[in-house]
Design an enzyme around this catalytic site. Sequence first.
Site, PDB file in Angstrom:
ATOM      1  N   ASP A 103      40.383  37.514  38.888  1.00 60.08           N
ATOM      2  CA  ASP A 103      40.692  38.538  37.977  1.00 60.08           C
ATOM      3  C   ASP A 103      42.260  38.317  37.396  1.00 60.08           C
ATOM      4  O   ASP A 103      43.267  37.896  38.098  1.00 60.08           O
ATOM      5  CB  ASP A 103      40.637  39.803  38.648  1.00 60.08           C
ATOM      6  CG  ASP A 103      39.313  40.246  38.977  1.00 60.08           C
ATOM      7  OD1 ASP A 103      38.205  39.642  38.344  1.00 60.08           O
ATOM      8  OD2 ASP A 103      38.783  41.295  39.568  1.00 60.08           O
ATOM      9  N   TYR A 307      38.305  44.240  31.096  1.00 56.10           N
ATOM     10  CA  TYR A 307      38.936  44.523  32.298  1.00 56.10           C
ATOM     11  C   TYR A 307      39.476  45.994  32.853  1.00 56.10           C
ATOM     12  O   TYR A 307      40.229  46.455  31.947  1.00 56.10           O
ATOM     13  CB  TYR A 307      40.197  43.450  32.680  1.00 56.10           C
ATOM     14  CG  TYR A 307      40.562  43.371  34.031  1.00 56.10           C
ATOM     15  CD1 TYR A 307      39.457  43.138  35.234  1.00 56.10           C
ATOM     16  CD2 TYR A 307      41.794  43.428  34.572  1.00 56.10           C
ATOM     17  CE1 TYR A 307      39.999  42.985  36.212  1.00 56.10           C
ATOM     18  CE2 TYR A 307      42.032  43.288  35.809  1.00 56.10           C
ATOM     19  CZ  TYR A 307      41.373  43.141  36.656  1.00 56.10           C
ATOM     20  OH  TYR A 307      41.727  43.023  38.188  1.00 56.10           O
TER      21      TYR A 307
END
Length: 775
Positions: A103, A307
């Site tokens: 991430d 995100y």
Amino acid sequence: VESPNKIRKIKAILDSLGDTPEGSPGDSPGASLRKTRSARPHPGGGWEVAASVGHIRDLPLKELGLSSPDYLPQYELTERGRDVVRRLKPLASRADQVYLATDPDREGEAISWHLQQALALRSYQRVAFDAITPAVIARALERPRRIDTHLVQAQEARRVLDRLVGYQVSPVLSRQTARRGLSAGRVQSPAVRLVVDREREIDAFRETKHFGAEVSFDSNQWRAQWDTAPFLPAREKYLLDQALAERAALCRDFRVEASENKHATQPPPPPFTTSTLLQAASVTLRLKPDVTAQLAQRLFDAGLITYHRTDSQNFSTEALSEVREFAAGRGLPLPASARHWKSRAGAQEAHECIRPTHFATEAAGDDRLQQALYRLIWTRAVASQLADAEYSVNTLRLLAEGDRGLGPEGRRFVFRASGRTLLAPGWKALTARDETEEDEPAGDSCGKVPLLPVGATPRAETGRVLHKKTQPPPRYTQASLIKKLESIGIGRPSTYPAILKNVLTRGYLEEQSRLLAPTPLGSLVVDTLVPRFRFLDYAFTRDLEQQLDDIAEGKAQYREVVARADAQLQQELAALGATPLARPAPPQARPAAPQARPAPPQARPAARRSPASGLAPGRSPGKRTRLQSSPGLSTAAPARAARPGLKKASADPTRKAASPARPSRTRKPADATPGEPPPSAPPAELPCPRCKHGSLHLSRDEKFYGCSQFREGHCAFTLSRTVAGRPLQPAELAALCTTGRTAKLSGFTSKAGRPFEAVLVLNEAGKVEFSFTPR
């Protein structure tokens, strides 16, 4: 990548990008997309995508895990991490290139570094994407980079500071209160203090009753309220004279002394950040922050939203064009130019706001909750770029006429009326309000106020006394506590769900009709810590958060920040006569990092996802592999450590999520469940179905299974060994935890003693339910 849920979609995107010649990071766009060189091509394309399932290494459970004087952490492969490394090594060894695509935040950067170290990758590329779409992934692969050591150091500093506070202060807290098992946390404790302080404000509040007056016109279509200010005694905020209010309410004849019409606009609220999404989902959908975080993760993994861990309120340039084009095609009102929001103090803004990856997709998600959260995100994102709502606002100042209009000392009563009419809805065509706000907007308190000319003489039809009273400050909800934490700069949005879940699970706070109140235990913890430790001070904690941000930006050094905070802590511990925990010296000689690689951080990042606080050290050693961090090399030495009080999981569900009780060292025969067979050997370690990072372990009393991340305060997931009188088998538990449901099972017994058959299903909240109509 981190999550297994992303694998299928990312692999499909990678395979669709096509084959390109082998290249290097400096080659032309697309040249770095390379195929594996296995003897037999991978079915469907040359890419293989695998998941680390979050962090693979962690600090030891039973010791501080830091070496002096540089605060170098000593990491261990977790039990799951050891399996992950064993699985990934052969994949990495046969690949032309390894891309670390964890991430795009500090935690993700740290996970990439742990993978690079544990897999001994000398050749790798770090790529990051904030949306799982072909265009975004292709662009990321065209711009590979090395691991950002500043981000890794910032993540590690947060982890180490949490460990220093938790492991050193928690035992002192237990001794000072004579209560075993209490925990102190660098961020969790200030969060509890906020609620305790608010509760004491409420307790100290003294109600003041006061009065006003209101008259109504035209069959109560509009109203005017008495301006009490000219009649207040010096230094008084409220009118306490009920008789005077009754006199004002008798006024009927008025003359318009001033009349004004204004054109007012109301801009839309900005797109969601992590914290505002948590707040809006709590207010509008009644979702707990940890549930919202899980749902958002799934939407991101499915490629539906960008995100979800971000503090930016702005779109990317590309997204701005897309949303304006979409709105124009739908005939929605647009402003002349795209909207931008000013950066808030302390915002990192590494990514754009939370938005749909495709604005044309108005509904998406695998279940009702995902669909509701997606719609909330979609509506907010599109509305944020629409035109202002426009209003016509009429304001009147009315002077009371006649004998009734005279107050004390010959002063006349004055009333004011203000009302607004919506002219153009603008963004309100999609959503009527800011979903993050707990209370509904005030609206038009005076109704449809007409625009009367100066000198007009309207006559009131009725009047009444307004009985008012001051209100105590409201208790926090989970949404408003998150808002408060963010406003004073404590914690970071990605840690808020874990903080709230931790303090509720540990019994420091409780919810009463969605309102947070401190328990006696929570008040005791705060009262014990506040006079003794500075990390309970809001300004101190806020400044430390800023120093962590400075590390991420290369403006501060890891060791200096950690050493300064630890020195303060050691001084406070010494004043209480506490003995510092032992810190082993670092190895005498460390291998130098290869010159071809950038120097890794001074200290090594943590192996836990979004830790919110330090906790008391565990008591029992278990099974782990110790890795001593050093500036270019990771070495392995055998040493094992498992979660104290828990055995490795075999199989069994359904129990209300609760803190596993501290079991006794030896199991008494009375603890056994009558007729329940001993647990069978587990087929394999099972990942926690709620947090996806931990693994399931059997409690010492062998009555239930719990997540290995419970001790760190991040997951309170538990499953009972028996469901409706039926022990579950390993294969049944495995099916429930990996697929979310079992086959139809028999042998259950109802409360009335009747046998029945059912399918066990794991719902969104992590609870086991019966299904009698299997899909």
